[in-house]
Scaffold this motif. Structure first.
Motif, short mmCIF file in Angstrom:
data_model
loop_
_atom_site.label_atom_id
_atom_site.label_comp_id
_atom_site.label_asym_id
_atom_site.label_seq_id
_atom_site.Cartn_x
_atom_site.Cartn_y
_atom_site.Cartn_z
N ILE A 35 0.84 -1.20 0.00
CA ILE A 35 0.00 0.00 0.00
C ILE A 35 0.88 1.25 0.00
N ASP A 36 1.92 1.22 0.82
CA ASP A 36 2.82 2.37 0.87
C ASP A 36 3.49 2.61 -0.48
N GLU A 37 3.90 1.51 -1.15
CA GLU A 37 4.55 1.66 -2.45
C GLU A 37 3.58 2.17 -3.50
N LEU A 38 2.33 1.73 -3.43
CA LEU A 38 1.33 2.24 -4.37
C LEU A 38 1.07 3.73 -4.08
N GLN A 39 0.98 4.07 -2.80
CA GLN A 39 0.75 5.47 -2.43
C GLN A 39 1.89 6.35 -2.94
N GLU A 40 3.11 5.87 -2.80
CA GLU A 40 4.27 6.63 -3.27
C GLU A 40 4.22 6.81 -4.78
N ALA A 41 3.84 5.75 -5.51
CA ALA A 41 3.75 5.85 -6.97
C ALA A 41 2.71 6.88 -7.39
N ASP A 70 1.64 9.47 -5.39
CA ASP A 70 2.05 10.80 -4.93
C ASP A 70 3.14 11.40 -5.81
N THR A 71 4.01 10.57 -6.32
CA THR A 71 5.11 11.07 -7.16
C THR A 71 4.71 11.15 -8.62
N ASP A 72 3.44 10.87 -8.88
CA ASP A 72 2.93 10.93 -10.26
C ASP A 72 3.77 10.04 -11.18
N ALA A 73 4.06 8.81 -10.69
CA ALA A 73 4.84 7.86 -11.49
C ALA A 73 4.07 7.48 -12.75
N ALA A 74 4.79 6.88 -13.68
CA ALA A 74 4.16 6.44 -14.92
C ALA A 74 3.00 5.50 -14.62
N THR A 75 2.02 5.57 -15.51
CA THR A 75 0.83 4.74 -15.30
C THR A 75 1.17 3.28 -15.16
N ASP A 76 2.10 2.79 -15.99
CA ASP A 76 2.49 1.39 -15.92
C ASP A 76 3.06 1.04 -14.55
N ASP A 77 3.84 1.95 -13.98
CA ASP A 77 4.41 1.71 -12.66
C ASP A 77 3.31 1.64 -11.60
N GLN A 78 2.34 2.51 -11.72
CA GLN A 78 1.23 2.49 -10.76
C GLN A 78 0.42 1.19 -10.89
N ILE A 79 0.24 0.77 -12.12
CA ILE A 79 -0.51 -0.49 -12.35
C ILE A 79 0.24 -1.67 -11.75
#
Length: 499
Positions: free
Chosen positions: A410-416, A418-427
């Protein structure tokens, strides 16, 4: 050498039908055995001063017909071996020796092995009288079944069917229950007793459900089911389903069905499977019956396409399944034991591995994760992959560790996010979270697919409560606030707790 053993038929019960040759053989015999004295011809043999010994006592001392027939066979062979050369032993059976006489079949198999000369003289069978007294021509299509071992799979309504060996009300009841798997309770059948025997013959027509309520069953009783070409009866047979699908795919059939391919029907197979699952969740047997039929149609269509190519047909599919079920259940069809479901599953897995070896595949060289279907729904696939990995020790120690992993994901997803990571990274982070949640399901003994299905149903139920409540107020969800809908959601939860 040993004595000669001759089997003769006493006919269907009318002494006038005994042949001269059989009478001469009985008179000349050194000793005459009869399967039973409960036969109308026995009185005539007494008048002819033909003495005999019966095996009636075996019917009382042994618990099953197969045991009786085996004992008769052994006794006759022993007598023939012990007798002097030239002794003529005669074994007389009701009807024809080659019709419904298990002991005769066993004698034909064993006598050559024992060096005993076996002769068989035919007699009038009960079939001869049945054809005449019941008035049907067997060339139209005919089958003879044994009431003591009748199975619904044997029934073919388009054939004239005679069921012999209906000795008593119990076998009549078993026959009735078998027939009612195909025929309606009111279907008319014919019961015949002592056909062709003067002053003893009885022919009664009754609805099927009354079959075991009649009196008079005995050694000379049978049940006759006339041939019927009614489509309603044929439509209860697997052969008719195969025929219908063949017609649909034929040039004279349905244009839509003819155009279908394995690829075009792929989604239908998946959809029909899920519709069956829905009926299971709803506990709706009537709907389940219908949806199982739709799923079976998909199997029939795919099999029919391959039949047209000459690769296999649906009967090959059935044969393969039957072979697999027997092979993988050695604790049922073999000499292996399984005292509980866990041992049964272990046997199943062991036989699966053996199947692979026979096909030239070495199970020990395969990946631990092999065997999980590629196209399973992702949640179900994750569950199966984790189960396979856990068998070799690649697993968490307990559910608490799994939950800790969920918090990490959950923390890693939240970080992705919050940092506006690439969509693929969030997925990918979201996938990691779902995979971790699936791990918890195993530790609490739950199927994640089923758990999510239950939550889906709960969501639908509560949301529909919101919709219906708003409709009663003349409103809809589109023109209602989130606060108003949340209040109704809590009401729905409260109503569930009351049930």
């Amino acid at each position: 050498m040993s004595a000669t053993l001759t089997v003769v038929g006493l006919g269907s019960g009318n002494p006038d039908r005994l042949t001269l040759g059989i009478i001469k053989k009985l008179k000349a015999a050194s000793v005459v055995y009869v399967r039973t004295k409960e036969h109308p011809v026995m009185a005539a043999l007494s008048e002819l001063e033909i003495t005999s010994q019966s095996f009636d006592g075996l019917y009382e001392s042994l618990s099953s017909f197969p045991e009786v027939y085996a004992a008769i066979t052994s006794k006759l062979i022993e007598e023939a071996q012990a007798a002097a050369d030239g002794t003529d032993i005669v074994y007389a059976v009701p009807g024809h020796p080659m019709v419904a006489e298990s002991a005769v079949s066993q004698l034909r198999e064993r006598c050559p092995e024992e060096g005993i000369e076996l002769q068989i003289l035919g007699g009038e069978s009960f079939l001869d009288e049945a054809f005449v007294r019941l008035g049907f021509d067997p060339i139209e299509g005919f089958q003879l079944l044994d009431a003591s071992g009748i199975r619904s799979a044997q029934l073919q309504p388009e054939l004239h069917t005679l069921i012999g060996q209906v000795y008593d009300s119990f076998t009549a009841s078993e026959t009735k229950l078998c027939l009612m798997e195909l025929y309606p309770p009111e279907y008319e059948v014919v019961v015949g007793h002592a056909l062709g025997v003067e002053n003893e013959e009885s022919i009664v027509r009754v609805p099927l459900y009354e079959l075991d309520r009649l009196d008079g069953y005995g050694n000379l009783s049978l049940v006759y089911v006339p041939a019927n070409h009614d489509e309603n009866l044929r439509n209860r047979t697997f052969a008719r389903l195969h025929e219908i699908v063949d017609i649909l795919r034929s040039p004279e059939g349905c244009p839509w069905d003819r155009e279908q391919t394995h690829e075009s029907l792929r989604k239908n197979l998946i959809e029909e499977t899920y519709e069956v699952l829905e009926t299971i969740d709803e506990d709706d047997p009537d709907h389940m019956k219908e949806e199982l039929g739709d799923l079976l149609l998909q199997i029939m269509l795919h099999s029919q396409m391959e039949e047209e190519l000459g690769t296999f047909n649906v009967y090959d599919v059935i044969e393969g399944l039957n072979d697999k079920l027997i092979f993988r259940h050695p604790h049922v069809f073999g000499d292996t034991n399984a005292n509980d479901a866990e041992e049964a599953l272990k046997n199943w897995e062991g036989m699966k591995a053996e199947e692979k070896r026979r096909k030239g595949v070495k199970p020990e060289e395969l990946s631990v994760l092999s065997g999980v279907p590629r196209d399973l729904p992702a949640l179900m696939k994750a569950y199966k992959l984790q189960k396979k990995a856990s068998k070799v020790g690649f697993d968490w120690d307990n559910a608490t560790d799994c939950i800790a992993k969920i918090r990490e994901e959950i923390d890693e997803l939240q970080e992705a996010i919050d940092t506006d990571a690439a969509t693929d990274d969030q997925i990918l982070e979201l996938g990691d979270l779902l995979f971790a949640v699936t791990n918890v399901a195993r530790f609490i003994g739950a199927d994640p697919e089923e758990a999510l299905t239950r939550t889906n149903r709960k969501f639908v139920r509560r949301f529909q409560y919101i919709e219906q409540s708003l409709q009663r107020k003349g409103k809809s969800v589109k023109d209602s606030s989130l606060e108003e809908m949340e209040e109704l959601w809590q009401e729905a939860k409260a109503e569930e707790r009351k049930v």
